[in-house]
Design a protein around this motif. Structure first.
Motif, short mmCIF file in Angstrom:
data_model
loop_
_atom_site.label_atom_id
_atom_site.label_comp_id
_atom_site.label_asym_id
_atom_site.label_seq_id
_atom_site.Cartn_x
_atom_site.Cartn_y
_atom_site.Cartn_z
N VAL A 132 -2.61 -10.12 23.31
CA VAL A 132 -3.62 -9.47 22.45
C VAL A 132 -4.28 -8.35 23.24
O VAL A 132 -4.79 -8.57 24.34
CB VAL A 132 -4.68 -10.49 21.97
N TRP A 133 -4.30 -7.14 22.65
CA TRP A 133 -4.81 -5.95 23.32
C TRP A 133 -5.88 -5.29 22.48
O TRP A 133 -5.84 -5.35 21.25
CB TRP A 133 -3.69 -4.94 23.56
N ASN A 134 -6.81 -4.58 23.12
CA ASN A 134 -7.74 -3.74 22.36
C ASN A 134 -7.26 -2.30 22.37
O ASN A 134 -6.21 -1.98 22.95
CB ASN A 134 -9.17 -3.87 22.90
N ARG A 135 -8.04 -1.44 21.74
CA ARG A 135 -7.62 -0.04 21.61
C ARG A 135 -7.57 0.68 22.97
O ARG A 135 -6.84 1.64 23.14
CB ARG A 135 -8.59 0.67 20.66
N LYS A 136 -8.37 0.20 23.93
CA LYS A 136 -8.37 0.82 25.27
C LYS A 136 -7.23 0.30 26.13
O LYS A 136 -7.16 0.62 27.32
CB LYS A 136 -9.71 0.53 25.95
N LEU A 137 -6.36 -0.53 25.55
CA LEU A 137 -5.21 -1.13 26.24
C LEU A 137 -5.62 -2.13 27.32
O LEU A 137 -4.94 -2.29 28.32
CB LEU A 137 -4.28 -0.05 26.82
N ASP A 138 -6.74 -2.80 27.10
CA ASP A 138 -7.10 -3.93 27.95
C ASP A 138 -6.44 -5.18 27.40
O ASP A 138 -6.51 -5.43 26.19
CB ASP A 138 -8.63 -4.14 27.95
N LEU A 139 -5.81 -5.97 28.27
CA LEU A 139 -5.22 -7.24 27.85
C LEU A 139 -6.35 -8.25 27.68
O LEU A 139 -7.02 -8.63 28.65
CB LEU A 139 -4.21 -7.74 28.89
N LEU A 140 -6.60 -8.69 26.46
CA LEU A 140 -7.72 -9.58 26.18
C LEU A 140 -7.36 -11.04 26.39
O LEU A 140 -8.16 -11.82 26.90
CB LEU A 140 -8.21 -9.37 24.74
N CYS A 141 -6.16 -11.44 25.97
CA CYS A 141 -5.70 -12.81 26.18
C CYS A 141 -4.21 -12.87 25.88
O CYS A 141 -3.65 -11.96 25.29
CB CYS A 141 -6.47 -13.80 25.30
N LYS A 142 -3.57 -13.96 26.26
CA LYS A 142 -2.14 -14.14 26.00
C LYS A 142 -1.82 -15.63 25.95
O LYS A 142 -2.58 -16.46 26.44
CB LYS A 142 -1.30 -13.45 27.08
N THR A 143 -0.69 -15.94 25.33
CA THR A 143 -0.24 -17.33 25.27
C THR A 143 0.51 -17.67 26.55
O THR A 143 0.90 -16.78 27.31
CB THR A 143 0.71 -17.55 24.09
N VAL B 20 -6.56 -16.80 22.14
CA VAL B 20 -5.50 -17.04 21.16
C VAL B 20 -5.06 -18.49 21.29
O VAL B 20 -4.74 -18.96 22.38
CB VAL B 20 -4.32 -16.05 21.33
N LEU B 21 -5.08 -19.21 20.16
CA LEU B 21 -4.74 -20.63 20.15
C LEU B 21 -3.57 -20.90 19.21
O LEU B 21 -3.52 -20.36 18.11
CB LEU B 21 -5.94 -21.47 19.69
N GLU B 22 -2.64 -21.75 19.65
CA GLU B 22 -1.58 -22.21 18.78
C GLU B 22 -2.14 -23.33 17.90
O GLU B 22 -2.66 -24.32 18.41
CB GLU B 22 -0.40 -22.74 19.60
N VAL B 23 -2.05 -23.16 16.57
CA VAL B 23 -2.65 -24.16 15.68
C VAL B 23 -1.62 -24.98 14.91
O VAL B 23 -1.91 -26.08 14.47
CB VAL B 23 -3.64 -23.50 14.68
N LYS B 24 -0.40 -24.44 14.75
CA LYS B 24 0.60 -25.22 14.01
C LYS B 24 2.01 -24.69 14.28
O LYS B 24 2.18 -23.49 14.51
CB LYS B 24 0.31 -25.17 12.50
N ARG B 25 2.98 -25.61 14.25
CA ARG B 25 4.40 -25.23 14.33
C ARG B 25 5.10 -25.70 13.07
O ARG B 25 5.03 -26.88 12.72
CB ARG B 25 5.06 -25.84 15.57
N LEU B 26 5.79 -24.78 12.42
CA LEU B 26 6.52 -25.09 11.19
C LEU B 26 8.01 -25.09 11.51
O LEU B 26 8.55 -24.09 11.97
CB LEU B 26 6.20 -24.06 10.10
N VAL B 27 8.67 -26.23 11.28
CA VAL B 27 10.07 -26.38 11.71
C VAL B 27 10.98 -26.64 10.51
O VAL B 27 11.96 -27.38 10.61
CB VAL B 27 10.19 -27.53 12.74
N ASP B 28 10.68 -26.01 9.38
CA ASP B 28 11.47 -26.24 8.16
C ASP B 28 12.79 -25.49 8.15
O ASP B 28 13.71 -25.87 7.42
CB ASP B 28 10.64 -25.83 6.93
N HIS B 29 12.91 -24.40 8.91
CA HIS B 29 14.17 -23.63 8.92
C HIS B 29 15.23 -24.34 9.76
O HIS B 29 14.93 -24.94 10.81
CB HIS B 29 13.93 -22.23 9.47
N GLN B 30 16.48 -24.23 9.31
CA GLN B 30 17.61 -24.84 10.00
C GLN B 30 18.24 -23.90 11.03
O GLN B 30 19.04 -24.33 11.86
CB GLN B 30 18.69 -25.26 9.00
N ASP B 31 17.89 -22.61 10.97
CA ASP B 31 18.48 -21.63 11.88
C ASP B 31 17.45 -20.54 12.17
O ASP B 31 16.35 -20.54 11.63
CB ASP B 31 19.75 -21.03 11.26
N ASN B 32 17.83 -19.60 13.04
CA ASN B 32 16.89 -18.57 13.50
C ASN B 32 16.31 -17.77 12.34
O ASN B 32 17.03 -17.36 11.42
CB ASN B 32 17.59 -17.62 14.48
#
Length: 404
Positions: free
Chosen positions: A102-113, A157-169
């Protein structure tokens, strides 16, 4: 104006009206993998039109479109950035690769997974409530951006859910509105999701099955290639989702939750990009080098013929048959049937047409693996404009007497 980017790492800016090349942007050393427009809105300076470009050289560059110059370069990525998404409302932008940054307009890295997978994020879409959906292989991961309450620039940035309904990419993802988004996979699955609670609303997994679409012409095939069922691209209006599936185009109605029209062999090879136009029209381009314009039209319903009861009436089946035929007739009358009719074929490219941009009255720009960008115009409109210009010149020079 529009920007084009290629495997040579160069970005060109073009005038969509004249086709004139405005700027040539050099800064990347390998092929471009993602590009996104980003309008600056700083209160202390006038609005700037910027573009972000990501490359296989593991960098992202911000360019100023008005002057064609490089503003800033980010080189801290551990892998190739495959997608860029601008969250205009939050004045942030996201880069997706092996991490979500996640970046702001000044290109500062605010957070990442933390490191997700080696495959990385292939597509991103913005959702309500400061959330985004990221396609990572066959999984769909929902992330939420959380800002600080003290007014500082701190984000998480937080991971809140994983959806695994697809059988392929997952190959394609599109936001329909604030309530719905849709994903498509390599094996032809289309899933409609609720954008607020991320539950599955509907799905379609039988695009290639001729029994589901009895109106389609049957095809005799010895083998079924998996590429013929993959959902390469999705586009949408409020009413329908338009899916490029294999060589075909399918129109999925969100309210009816079914395919209402299809063109199983819209092109001779895979359809790579589609877009909905005004007046119920659609444009598609393909690996076969063609660009085609389609119109979604309603079929004229023919009156249903009475079904002869024949032999079965002796055994008491006639009444049931009659009731069934009446129910089928009633459903047929109440459900409008549609079909896609080919109304235009743009022939000019000699290799795969990967994408296009539609500019309304200004025309259409297509880019292809044959190294060409072609700007197409409405012939009738251009002829009228040329005639008008000619009359104006004649009137100005005094060679034409205009009488009213």
């Amino acid at each position: 104006r529009f920007a084009s980017a290629g495997d040579d790492g160069i970005i060109f800016l073009w005038d969509a009206q004249s086709g004139e090349k405005l700027f040539e942007l050099h800064g990347h050393t390998q092929k471009i993998t993602a590009i996104a427009p980003f309008s600056s809105s700083d209160a202390y300076e006038e609005n700037k039109h910027l573009i972000l470009t990501a490359s296989a050289d593991r960098t992202v560059i911000v360019w100023d479109c008005s002057g064609g110059r490089q503003v800033q370069k980010v080189s801290c990525f551990h892998s190739t950035v495959k997608c860029l998404t601008v969250l205009q409302r939050l004045d942030l932008w996201l880069s997706g690769g092996s991490d979500l940054c996640v970046w702001n307009r000044k290109l500062d890295l605010l957070c990442k997974t933390s490191h997700l997978t080696d495959a990385g994020i292939s597509a991103l879409v913005e959702l309500p409530k400061n959330c985004v959906a990221a396609a990572v292989g066959k999984e769909l991961i929902i992330f939420r951006l959380i800002g600080s309450n003290d007014g500082s620039e701190d984000w998480n940035v937080l991971e809140v859910k994983r959806l695994v309904d697809h059988q392929d990419n997952i190959l394609s993802i599109v936001s329909v509105n604030d309530l719905t988004f849709v994903t498509g996979s390599h094996v032809g699955e289309l899933i409609v999701w609720d954008a607020l609670d991320w539950t599955k609303q509907a799905s379609e997994c039988n695009f290639w099955d001729s029994s589901v679409h009895p109106d389609a012409q049957p095809e005799i095939k010895l083998t079924q290639s998996p590429y013929e069922t993959s959902v390469q691209h999705l586009t949408s209006d409020e009413e329908c989702v338009f899916a490029a599936v294999g060589k075909g185009i399918y129109v999925y109605n969100l309210q009816m939750k079914r395919v209402i029209a299809c063109q199983r062999t819209a092109h001779d090879s895979s359809v790579l990009h589609i877009e909905k136009l005004p007046n119920r029209q659609l444009i598609s381009c393909s690996e076969d080098g063609s660009v085609r314009i389609w119109e979604l039209r309603e079929k004229q319903q023919l009156p249903a013929e009475p079904v002869p009861t024949g032999f079965f009436s002796m055994w008491g089946f006639g009444r049931a048959n009659k009731q069934a035929s009446q129910a089928a007739k009633k459903m047929q009358e109440s459900t409008p049937m549609y079909f896609l009719e080919l109304v235009g074929d743009l022939i000019g490219h000699s290799s795969a047409v990967q994408m296009f941009l539609y500019f309304g009255e200004l025309g259409l720009a297509t880019c292809s693996a044959d190294h060409l960008i072609i700007l197409w115009k409405d012939g009738e409109r251009e002829s009228r404009l040329r005639s008008l210009t000619l009359f104006q010149k004649l009137a100005q020079s005094g060679d034409l007497q205009l009488k009213f």
